[in-house]
Motif scaffolding. Structure first.
Motif, mmCIF file in Angstrom:
data_model
loop_
_atom_site.group_PDB
_atom_site.id
_atom_site.type_symbol
_atom_site.label_atom_id
_atom_site.label_comp_id
_atom_site.label_asym_id
_atom_site.label_seq_id
_atom_site.Cartn_x
_atom_site.Cartn_y
_atom_site.Cartn_z
ATOM 1 N N PRO A 1 0.819 -1.214 0.000
ATOM 2 C CA PRO A 1 0.000 0.000 0.000
ATOM 3 C C PRO A 1 0.853 1.264 0.000
ATOM 4 N N VAL A 2 0.269 2.317 -0.534
ATOM 5 C CA VAL A 2 0.885 3.644 -0.484
ATOM 6 C C VAL A 2 0.177 4.401 0.645
ATOM 7 N N GLY A 3 0.877 4.691 1.691
ATOM 8 C CA GLY A 3 0.240 5.357 2.815
ATOM 9 C C GLY A 3 -0.458 4.380 3.749
ATOM 10 N N GLN A 4 -1.333 4.899 4.596
ATOM 11 C CA GLN A 4 -1.972 4.102 5.651
ATOM 12 C C GLN A 4 -3.357 3.579 5.283
ATOM 13 N N ALA A 5 -3.986 4.136 4.269
ATOM 14 C CA ALA A 5 -5.353 3.725 3.920
ATOM 15 C C ALA A 5 -5.324 2.393 3.183
ATOM 16 N N LEU A 6 -5.913 1.362 3.795
ATOM 17 C CA LEU A 6 -5.938 0.024 3.213
ATOM 18 C C LEU A 6 -7.326 -0.299 2.691
ATOM 19 N N LEU A 7 -7.391 -0.999 1.593
ATOM 20 C CA LEU A 7 -8.672 -1.427 1.033
ATOM 21 C C LEU A 7 -9.380 -2.315 2.054
ATOM 22 N N PRO A 8 -10.595 -1.943 2.492
ATOM 23 C CA PRO A 8 -11.257 -2.680 3.575
ATOM 24 C C PRO A 8 -11.973 -3.944 3.105
ATOM 25 N N ARG A 9 -11.539 -4.512 2.017
ATOM 26 C CA ARG A 9 -12.151 -5.718 1.463
ATOM 27 C C ARG A 9 -11.102 -6.400 0.590
ATOM 28 N N PRO A 10 -11.307 -7.661 0.242
ATOM 29 C CA PRO A 10 -10.348 -8.329 -0.653
ATOM 30 C C PRO A 10 -10.258 -7.606 -1.994
ATOM 31 N N PHE A 11 -9.112 -7.754 -2.662
ATOM 32 C CA PHE A 11 -8.976 -7.166 -3.988
ATOM 33 C C PHE A 11 -10.093 -7.669 -4.890
ATOM 34 N N PRO A 12 -10.654 -6.808 -5.761
ATOM 35 C CA PRO A 12 -11.694 -7.260 -6.693
ATOM 36 C C PRO A 12 -11.187 -8.429 -7.536
ATOM 37 N N PHE A 13 -12.045 -9.400 -7.758
ATOM 38 C CA PHE A 13 -11.662 -10.590 -8.512
ATOM 39 C C PHE A 13 -12.721 -10.890 -9.569
ATOM 40 N N LEU A 14 -12.303 -10.990 -10.813
ATOM 41 C CA LEU A 14 -13.225 -11.282 -11.902
ATOM 42 C C LEU A 14 -12.805 -12.559 -12.612
ATOM 43 N N LYS A 15 -13.752 -13.446 -12.850
ATOM 44 C CA LYS A 15 -13.502 -14.559 -13.753
ATOM 45 C C LYS A 15 -13.651 -14.041 -15.185
ATOM 46 N N THR A 16 -13.252 -14.842 -16.162
ATOM 47 C CA THR A 16 -13.317 -14.414 -17.554
ATOM 48 C C THR A 16 -14.367 -15.198 -18.323
#
Length: 322
Positions: free
Chosen positions: A58-73
């Protein structure tokens, strides 16, 4: 695993960059992460202009409050299917979306009525189930010769074209980065395609001749008859070395290479379409459009490569697909 596929912006990215995730309420960027560019390509001849990133710290202290988005194809989108294009053009300083339908498949691109905005290149185009079908890449406007009217089309890079590019690094390398919504259907060709590689010890050209050759461990060489044939096997010319004509002559020429197994091909002067089944140019005829759609989807025709008549004898036609 934190991988991102996007448009390469005409080769303008460095080896690292920053990726931003938007706030779900405001749709504005809020969570920033460093990312490494793992693979990239800019090849105007093939219309390839994309990259694979891996998100790191991460850049800075703010973290994504959920798992990274995941898309199937979804590689089997059809004409008339609804697609949503997500982008961040900067015009509104927030994530934007546009909805439309698939109109056609041409040369590895998906034409859609979803109005892509300038700057949306590198976003995501998803189907109604949230599966990735392509990457928005360009807006094409054609004006009539008399200037009375113009037609605008919005184009997505077909996700299958990205996978084909990744597979030049090795059989099914794309599976390291993508998860298929229908794995069995996409990989159904494995029952009749031998994915063995050429076995090149080195790729070389001489200072006098621009043609590229595959140098084999047994002291012989294969020739790549066209650039398209070469690019079906390798992502670019970066691995090609230059040697003297005398050194090259020490490798007797055995044969021409053929398109990589799994490639759909046709003779320039005939309509029949075949699939290449091995590294020696074995072919199997695709007996009908229905069979082609069953195996490769409605976009099958946009995947076909022409073989010049002079090189058709490099191939051997076997039994048709059943």
């Amino acid at each position: 695993d934190g991988h991102v596929a996007l448009d390469y912006l005409s080769g303008k990215l460095a080896s690292v960059c920053t990726v931003a995730f938007v706030n779900e309420q405001t749709f504005q960027p809020q969570y920033y992460y460093h990312a490494n560019i793992l693979r990239s390509v800019f090849n105007e001849k093939l219309g390839q202009d994309f990259a694979i990133l891996q998100i790191t710290t991460p850049v800075g202290q703010a973290l994504l409050p959920r798992p990274f988005p995941f898309l199937k194809t979804n590689e089997f989108i059809q004409r008339g299917d609804v697609v949503e294009v997500l982008g961040y053009s900067g015009q509104k300083d927030e994530l934007t979306s546009a909805t439309g339908v698939v109109q056609d498949f041409i040369g590895g691109y998906i034409d859609t009525t979803a109005e892509v905005a300038p700057g949306d290149s590198g976003g995501a185009a998803i189907d109604q189930n949230g599966n990735l079908v392509g990457v928005p890449t360009r807006i094409v406007t054609i004006t009539a010769a008399d200037g009375t009217h113009s037609t605008t089309t919005y184009e997505l890079v077909d996700v299958r074209a990205v996978m084909n590019w990744l597979d030049t690094e090795g059989p099914n390398v794309h599976d390291q980065y993508f998860t298929h919504q229908d794995y069995a259907r996409y990989h159904g060709t494995a029952s009749f395609i031998d994915q063995a590689d050429l076995g090149c010890e080195a790729l070389a050209r001489s200072l006098e001749v621009s043609s590229v050759f595959c140098l084999l461990p047994d002291g012989q060489r294969l020739a790549f008859p066209t650039d398209l044939t070469f690019f079906s096997w390798f992502p670019d010319f970066s691995g090609v070395i230059e040697i003297s004509a005398d050194s090259l002559a020490q490798y007797p020429l055995t044969r021409n290479t053929t398109f990589r197994p799994g490639t759909l091909v046709k003779l320039q002067t005939a309509p029949e379409v075949y699939v290449v089944t091995d590294s020696f140019g074995g072919l199997r005829h695709i007996p009908s459009e229905q069979k082609a759609i069953e195996i490769w989807g409605e976009n099958w025709a946009s995947l076909v490569r022409d073989v010049p008549d002079a090189f058709w004898t490099n191939y051997t036609i076997g039994s048709p697909l059943e």
